[in-house]
Design a protein around this motif. Structure first.
Motif, short mmCIF file in Angstrom:
data_model
loop_
_atom_site.label_atom_id
_atom_site.label_comp_id
_atom_site.label_asym_id
_atom_site.label_seq_id
_atom_site.Cartn_x
_atom_site.Cartn_y
_atom_site.Cartn_z
N THR A 166 -8.77 -0.29 -5.50
CA THR A 166 -8.47 -0.63 -4.12
C THR A 166 -7.10 -1.28 -3.98
OG1 THR A 166 -10.82 -0.90 -3.63
CG2 THR A 166 -9.30 -1.93 -2.09
N LEU A 167 -6.61 -1.93 -5.03
CA LEU A 167 -5.31 -2.59 -4.95
C LEU A 167 -4.19 -1.61 -4.65
CD1 LEU A 167 -5.27 -5.31 -7.77
CD2 LEU A 167 -5.72 -5.57 -5.33
N THR A 168 -4.37 -0.35 -5.04
CA THR A 168 -3.30 0.63 -4.81
C THR A 168 -3.16 0.98 -3.33
OG1 THR A 168 -4.79 2.52 -5.17
CG2 THR A 168 -3.65 1.63 -7.10
N VAL A 169 -4.16 0.66 -2.51
CA VAL A 169 -4.07 0.94 -1.07
C VAL A 169 -4.21 -0.34 -0.25
CG1 VAL A 169 -4.89 3.30 -1.29
CG2 VAL A 169 -6.56 1.47 -0.97
N ASP A 170 -4.16 -1.48 -0.91
CA ASP A 170 -4.32 -2.78 -0.24
C ASP A 170 -2.98 -3.18 0.39
OD1 ASP A 170 -4.76 -5.38 0.56
OD2 ASP A 170 -5.62 -6.05 -1.33
N THR A 171 -2.93 -3.20 1.72
CA THR A 171 -1.68 -3.52 2.40
C THR A 171 -1.22 -4.95 2.10
OG1 THR A 171 -2.95 -4.14 4.39
CG2 THR A 171 -2.09 -1.88 4.28
N LYS A 172 -2.15 -5.85 1.80
CA LYS A 172 -1.78 -7.22 1.50
C LYS A 172 -1.20 -7.37 0.09
CE LYS A 172 -4.89 -9.53 4.74
NZ LYS A 172 -5.94 -10.56 4.92
N PHE A 173 -1.31 -6.33 -0.70
CA PHE A 173 -0.72 -6.37 -2.04
C PHE A 173 0.63 -5.64 -2.08
CE2 PHE A 173 -0.73 -5.19 -6.70
CZ PHE A 173 -0.68 -6.49 -7.18
#
Length: 514
Positions: free
Chosen positions: A340-347
């Motif tokens: 999910t980190l690859t599509v997490d806008t906050k990351f």
């Protein structure tokens, strides 16, 4: 004696007053009906404090605008086969999230389901029956699983709807477990779970009939850990530490903790622990907890950190670890939900946390990855380049915003691939039993078909071979080991690893004892 006066004027006033009263009454009646209306569309109702539209649709109602393009294509496909005696498969996943990253993943899963339906109806040499796809939204974190599952049970009992399998189950929670038990043990409906990975929602030698008719296509948390252990065989337990979420009622966390504690057996320090909010998408104050945790990590001998937590908490942890004062490089290893980190806008503006100081390598076991089976090389045991290319070509064909498109598609974070494989597996079971004079297999026949999906009858999934064992679990399923690349801001493929420590043989033979 007259109590009321005569006259045309008076009668007109009386009639006018009556009309006003009736008009106001009608207005308040309509206002009450509108205010109290719980319907969103046929088969879909508002539920809960957020009045979320939950229920089952054939694509005629889209739960959120992000789903409109792909729902439109599903509706059109369903309508095109309505008079051809189709078998029905349902995709049961939450459809709405306040977390943009999670909403992105939900959309990808629906896209994967549609691509599997399209392939079955248009690229399978006319095999029957054609496949109708229902879309079932049980609400955020499966909160309203029970009324929605009952709708699916009604569709399974209907001689016109002919629901034959439920697919896509995607989050390992207690509510998910209850839904699967209701569908399988309670109603006899076959289920093919998608991205669900918890070890305690499956049939096993200890509980062979816990969920009769349940099949899974994703490697479990323990299988992922075994593959990670095979990949990182040079990791020294004395240089490891576990950071784990101790929140209860989350099957993913419980079994991931157990798997990582086993990998870190012999670590000199007890696990560092935290407790996430009940809704794992909530941030809470955990950044403060991780800020306090980092100095203790720095003062330890740990070089490898096993992180047993959900994506929001992993993001918070990585940002705080990136701000550490010690000059040490760390490898952080986590489970499949890390994708999910690859599509997490906050990351998106925090990838620099991985390059700060001596750097952080984030590695995890992906449920699938495009580079696992792409390319033009020879076929090798464990997967099919042809099967992956079929999906990739369909994603290219429909992955656009045109009138016939399903919206932008991506295969990089595994969600589209694993859901496509879940639906494809269900379709294989249905069609394998549609032989001779059988036009529509029974629910029991579909559930029993899982027993045959191995060896030469395996499912050549886009994410790797799916060879189901006697309990309906994928035997020695390929695990893509990947790491987060801060340059491309994506998951970079390292190599394939296998829960059994080796690739399966050419026949995908299931060995006694693993």
């Amino acid at each position: 004696m007259k109590l009321l006066p005569d006259g045309r004027l008076y009668r007109a006033l009386v009639l006018g007053a009556a009309a006003v009263v009736l008009g106001l009454g009608g207005y308040f009646l309509v206002a009450w009906l509108v205010t109290d209306d719980t319907g969103c569309a046929h088969g879909v109702e508002k539920r809960g404090t957020k009045s979320e539209c939950t229920g089952v649709t054939d694509g005629g109602f889209h739960f959120t605008e992000a789903l409109a393009p792909v729902f439109g294509r599903i509706k059109a496909e369903n309508d095109s086969i309505a008079d051809k005696s189709p078998a029905t498969v349902a995709l049961m996943i939450p459809m709405i999230s306040d977390n943009p990253a999670e909403q992105h993943e939900f959309t990808e899963q629906v896209q994967g389901a549609y691509l599997a339906q399209y392939r079955a109806n248009h690229q399978a040499n006319g095999q029957r029956p054609p496949i109708r796809l229902l879309l079932a939204n049980p609400g955020r974190n499966y909160e309203f699983w029970e009324p929605v599952a009952q709708q699916l049970a009604d569709a399974a009992a209907s001689p016109t709807e002919n629901l034959r399998a439920v697919t896509g189950i995607n989050i390992s929670l207690k509510e998910t477990e209850k839904a699967i038990a209701f569908l399988t043990a309670g109603k006899g409906i076959p289920v093919v779970a998608g991205p669900m990975t918890a070890d305690d929602i499956m049939n096993s030698a200890a509980r062979p009939h816990a969920y009769p008719g349940l099949a899974r296509v994703a490697p479990s948390n323990s299988d992922q850990a075994a593959a990670l252990g095979s990949f990182g065989s040079d990791i020294k337990p004395a240089e490891t530490m576990v950071v784990e979420d101790v929140r209860q009622d989350d099957n993913y966390l419980t079994t991931l903790r157990q798997a990582f504690e086993k990998l870190a057996k012999g670590a000199p320090h007890a696990p560092e622990t935290f407790r996430s909010p009940a809704d794992f998408n909530d941030e809470g104050n955990l950044s403060n907890d991780f800020h306090q945790m980092v100095p203790d990590i720095c003062s330890s001998d740990a070089k490898t950190i096993y992180f047993a937590g959900r994506p929001v908490q992993l993001r918070q942890f990585l940002i705080e670890l990136g701000r550490r004062n010690c000059a040490k490089h760390y490898t952080v290893i986590s489970g499949s939900h890390a994708s999910t980190l690859t599509v997490d806008t906050k990351f998106q503006d925090q990838w620099g946390s991985l390059t700060a100081g001596s750097g952080i390598t984030v590695r995890y076991a992906a449920l699938a990855h495009p580079d696992s089976w792409s390319g033009d090389g020879p076929e090798t045991p464990g997967g099919s380049r042809r099967a992956y290319k079929e999906l990739a070509d369909l994603a290219t064909l429909f992955g656009n915003t045109s009138a016939t498109g399903i919206g932008r598609t991506s295969l990089s974070d595994s969600r589209t691939i694993i859901t496509y494989d879940s639906v494809t597996t269900a379709i294989s079971g249905i069609r394998n039993d549609t032989v001779g004079k059988v036009e529509m297999p029974t629910l029991d026949e579909v559930a029993n078909s899982w027993l045959r999906l191995h060896g030469g009858n395996r499912v050549n999934g886009a994410g790797g071979w799916i060879c189901l064992d006697q309990y309906g679990n994928p035997y020695n399923k390929a695990v893509a080991i990947v790491h987060l690349d801060p340059v491309t801001k994506s998951a970079a493929f390292d190599r394939l690893a296998w829960p059994a420590g080796r690739a399966p043989d050419a026949n995908c033979s299931i060995r006694t004892g693993g």
